[in-house]
Motif scaffolding. Structure first.
Motif, short mmCIF file in Angstrom:
data_model
loop_
_atom_site.label_atom_id
_atom_site.label_comp_id
_atom_site.label_asym_id
_atom_site.label_seq_id
_atom_site.Cartn_x
_atom_site.Cartn_y
_atom_site.Cartn_z
N THR A 89 -2.87 -4.21 7.54
CA THR A 89 -2.70 -4.13 6.09
C THR A 89 -3.75 -3.25 5.43
N GLY A 90 -4.96 -3.29 5.96
CA GLY A 90 -6.07 -2.57 5.33
C GLY A 90 -6.69 -3.38 4.21
N ARG A 91 -7.70 -2.80 3.58
CA ARG A 91 -8.40 -3.52 2.52
C ARG A 91 -7.57 -3.49 1.24
N PRO A 92 -7.40 -4.61 0.58
CA PRO A 92 -6.61 -4.63 -0.66
C PRO A 92 -7.35 -3.93 -1.80
N GLY A 93 -6.60 -3.39 -2.73
CA GLY A 93 -7.20 -2.73 -3.88
C GLY A 93 -6.28 -1.66 -4.44
N ASP A 102 -10.66 3.80 5.01
CA ASP A 102 -9.67 2.74 5.21
C ASP A 102 -8.26 3.31 5.13
N ARG A 149 -1.77 -3.73 -4.87
CA ARG A 149 -2.87 -4.26 -4.08
C ARG A 149 -2.95 -3.71 -2.65
N ILE A 150 -1.81 -3.38 -2.05
CA ILE A 150 -1.83 -2.87 -0.67
C ILE A 150 -1.18 -1.49 -0.67
#
Length: 251
Positions: A89-93, A102, A149-150
């Motif tokens: 998924t990776g880091r949310p943001g 990322d 977010r993703i």
């Protein structure tokens, strides 16, 4: 229509969650399945549990992916099915706050690896005795809706669905079908923090007509269908398995 006896499949990311369920489903239909993940210990354990060959593979390593295809050919003598499931998924943001390192990792694992592995595997699938081989690329509902977010993950998964369409056009004349599956919210070990979040679950299930998360076995069933003779006239399709989330207005 669902018999995969005598067929050989590679399933990446197949030591847990959806990938493991996919491997189990294909085995139940008669296929020999090469188990693979980046963890050598997990790969060896699951391969032994299932009585199948296994090889660890970091999908960001092109040489390792080539070795995985060679391993499958050496163990099975043929290759009929490829399931590209490995992903993160990776880091949310937000995109505004996105760390490009990322982003690069998410794109490498979720999209670039599938391009490379398909290029390595599809010629062998096309050459398999009897033909009618298939590849199934695991995309995501996130690639079909806006997401705040993703973002990198959603972008990569949208690319996976397009990759399936492009490869379907490219390889169809040689008898190879290529499709994608886009899971919605599925109850897995990785999604447990969200399953434990009552507020999130109330919102998400209100958006989902079936009012529940999916199970790994249900996604595996969709993949098994697309890999089987039952889907012999299906190619370039993105099968959404999301309990209806995509089509719901939340009312």
């Amino acid at each position: 229509m669902f018999d995969l006896s005598g067929k050989c499949a590679i399933v990446t990311g197949s030591t847990r969650g959806i990938g493991l369920a996919i491997a189990q489903a294909l085995i139940a239909l008669g296929a020999q399945v090469v188990i693979s993940s980046e963890s050598a210990a997990d790969t060896a354990r699951v391969a032994a549990d299932l009585g199948m060959p296994g090889m660890a593979c970091d999908v960001t390593d092109d040489a390792a992916q080539a070795a995985l295809v060679d391993f499958a050919l050496a163990r099975c003598g043929r290759l009929d099915i490829l399931v590209c499931n490995a992903g993160i998924t990776g880091r949310p943001g937000t995109f505004a706050d996105l760390a490009m390192d990322d982003y690069a990792q998410v794109m490498a694992i979720n999209l670039r690896s599938q391009v490379v592995l398909c290029n390595l595997a599809l010629p062998h699938i096309a050459a398999a005795p009897g033909g009618a081989g298939a590849a199934v690329l695991v995309a995501s509902l996130a690639g079909l809706r806006g997401n705040g977010r993703i973002n990198a993950y959603a972008l990569a998964k949208a690319g996976v669905a397009q990759l399936a369409r492009n490869l379907a056009v490219e390889w169809g004349p040689r008898g190879v079908r290529v499709n994608a599956v886009s899971p919605g919210f599925v109850a897995t070990e990785l999604s447990q923090p969200l399953l434990d979040n009552a507020d999130f679950m109330a919102r998400r299930m209100a958006m989902t007509p079936l009012r529940r998360p999916g199970t790994p076995a249900e996604i595996a069933g969709a993949v098994a269908f697309l890999a089987s003779p039952a889907a012999g006239f299906v190619t370039g399709h993105n099968l959404v398995a999301d309990g209806g989330t995509l089509i719901s207005d939340g009312s």
